[in-house]
Each structure stands twice: as C-alpha cells, then as structure tokens.
Scaffold this motif. Structure first.
Motif, PDB file in Angstrom:
ATOM      1  N   UNK A  43       0.838  -1.195   0.000  1.00  0.00           N
ATOM      2  CA  UNK A  43       0.000   0.000   0.000  1.00  0.00           C
ATOM      3  C   UNK A  43       0.869   1.241   0.000  1.00  0.00           C
ATOM      4  N   UNK A  44       0.495   2.208  -0.800  1.00  0.00           N
ATOM      5  CA  UNK A  44       1.133   3.516  -0.790  1.00  0.00           C
ATOM      6  C   UNK A  44       0.299   4.376   0.158  1.00  0.00           C
ATOM      7  N   UNK A  45       0.974   5.115   1.027  1.00  0.00           N
ATOM      8  CA  UNK A  45       0.292   5.913   2.039  1.00  0.00           C
ATOM      9  C   UNK A  45      -0.075   7.280   1.474  1.00  0.00           C
ATOM     10  N   UNK A  46      -1.280   7.729   1.783  1.00  0.00           N
ATOM     11  CA  UNK A  46      -1.754   9.044   1.379  1.00  0.00           C
ATOM     12  C   UNK A  46      -2.639   9.632   2.466  1.00  0.00           C
ATOM     13  N   UNK A  47      -3.297  10.731   2.145  1.00  0.00           N
ATOM     14  CA  UNK A  47      -4.195  11.358   3.121  1.00  0.00           C
ATOM     15  C   UNK A  47      -5.238  12.177   2.383  1.00  0.00           C
ATOM     16  N   UNK A  48      -6.466  12.131   2.903  1.00  0.00           N
ATOM     17  CA  UNK A  48      -7.547  12.975   2.418  1.00  0.00           C
ATOM     18  C   UNK A  48      -8.118  13.685   3.630  1.00  0.00           C
ATOM     19  N   UNK A  49      -8.238  15.008   3.550  1.00  0.00           N
ATOM     20  CA  UNK A  49      -8.866  15.754   4.633  1.00  0.00           C
ATOM     21  C   UNK A  49     -10.342  15.898   4.320  1.00  0.00           C
ATOM     22  N   UNK A  74      -8.163   7.270 -13.323  1.00  0.00           N
ATOM     23  CA  UNK A  74      -9.270   7.127 -14.277  1.00  0.00           C
ATOM     24  C   UNK A  74      -9.308   5.765 -14.960  1.00  0.00           C
ATOM     25  N   UNK A  75      -8.376   4.869 -14.619  1.00  0.00           N
ATOM     26  CA  UNK A  75      -8.266   3.599 -15.337  1.00  0.00           C
ATOM     27  C   UNK A  75      -8.541   2.389 -14.451  1.00  0.00           C
ATOM     28  N   UNK A  76      -9.147   2.615 -13.292  1.00  0.00           N
ATOM     29  CA  UNK A  76      -9.559   1.529 -12.394  1.00  0.00           C
ATOM     30  C   UNK A  76      -8.405   0.624 -11.958  1.00  0.00           C
ATOM     31  N   UNK A  77      -7.246   1.183 -11.767  1.00  0.00           N
ATOM     32  CA  UNK A  77      -6.085   0.386 -11.383  1.00  0.00           C
ATOM     33  C   UNK A  77      -6.014   0.185  -9.865  1.00  0.00           C
ATOM     34  N   UNK A  78      -6.348   1.225  -9.088  1.00  0.00           N
ATOM     35  CA  UNK A  78      -6.145   1.146  -7.641  1.00  0.00           C
ATOM     36  C   UNK A  78      -7.257   1.858  -6.880  1.00  0.00           C
ATOM     37  N   UNK A  79      -7.459   1.403  -5.643  1.00  0.00           N
ATOM     38  CA  UNK A  79      -8.370   2.062  -4.719  1.00  0.00           C
ATOM     39  C   UNK A  79      -7.594   3.068  -3.874  1.00  0.00           C
ATOM     40  N   UNK A  80      -8.207   4.179  -3.534  1.00  0.00           N
ATOM     41  CA  UNK A  80      -7.729   5.073  -2.470  1.00  0.00           C
ATOM     42  C   UNK A  80      -8.713   4.855  -1.338  1.00  0.00           C
ATOM     43  N   UNK A  81      -8.267   4.158  -0.291  1.00  0.00           N
ATOM     44  CA  UNK A  81      -9.139   3.746   0.805  1.00  0.00           C
ATOM     45  C   UNK A  81      -8.970   4.713   1.969  1.00  0.00           C
ATOM     46  N   UNK A  82     -10.068   5.318   2.421  1.00  0.00           N
ATOM     47  CA  UNK A  82     -10.045   6.277   3.523  1.00  0.00           C
ATOM     48  C   UNK A  82     -10.192   5.530   4.846  1.00  0.00           C
TER      49      UNK A  82
END
Length: 125
Positions: free
Chosen positions: A37-43, A110-118
């Motif tokens: 998993x690559x780590x990210x953040x959404x506020x 836009x290509x359905x490759x990965x989820x960004x899970x919150x």
C-alpha cells in the motif's frame, strides 16, 4: 493516446507499489490478506469547513485492486474493514470509514487500477 495514458498509469502504480509502499494487512472479519500500500491522506470537511478527522489519525491506503483478494475473490473496501500497519514495534490499526455520506474509497485514477481507501486510526498496540 488513451492507451498510452493507461500504460503510463499502470507503470506509475506498479512502480509506486514496488518502490514506495509498505506491506499492510487488510482484514474483513476473519479473512486477511497482506498487500503493498502507498500511504496518502484525504482531509474531510464538514459544512463549517473544519476538518472532521485529525490529520494524524486519518490515513489513505492506495492499493492495487487486483491484489485485494479475500476468500478467493477480489473485493471492494467497505466500512468497518480494517488495515494493520506495523511501524517499528507498534501495530497501528485503521478502520475503513466514510465521512458525511461519502464513499469509504474512491478510484485513485481514471483507469480503475487502484483504490484510495479512507481510514481512521482506531488502535495502537
């Protein structure tokens, strides 16, 4: 041109997963799978434009869809699933969540490759 963009997006996700990811355990009830998993953040914000979740307690996990397999089938994330991330000797458990009616995940491209899970931090052990 669109095929070239999709190829580039595939390369980007594969490279990020190989070079800039951590291994986490994705869990739904008793089923688990270890994934990169690559780590990210959404506020998230409410109507008053105030952050609902403290940034230290929220985290996005970007996971390639094809590897998110439980009980032999690929799945979509759902509220209540958990993700364990080990840092040093501590295991941080994050729960998949949605905020103000928003989905618990979104496509990361836009290509359905990965989820960004919150997620939200729920435990440290």
């Amino acid at each position: 041109m669109p095929e070239l963009l999709k190829t580039g997006m595939d390369y980007l996700h594969d490279t990020l997963a190989a070079q800039n990811s951590v291994t986490v355990t994705y869990r739904r009830v008793a089923d688990t799978v270890d994934v990169a998993a690559v780590i990210g953040r959404t506020l998230f914000e409410n109507d008053d434009e105030i952050a609902v979740i403290e940034k230290e307690r929220s985290r996005d996990f970007i996971i390639i869809k094809a590897v998110l397999i439980l009980s032999g089938s690929t799945i979509e994330p759902q509220r209540g699933d958990q993700i364990d991330e080990t840092r040093g000797l501590t295991v941080y458990t994050y729960e998949v969540l949605s905020d103000n009616g928003a989905p618990a995940f979104r496509d990361s491209d836009d290509y359905d490759k990965a989820f960004r899970i919150h997620t939200k931090l729920v435990a440290e052990v």
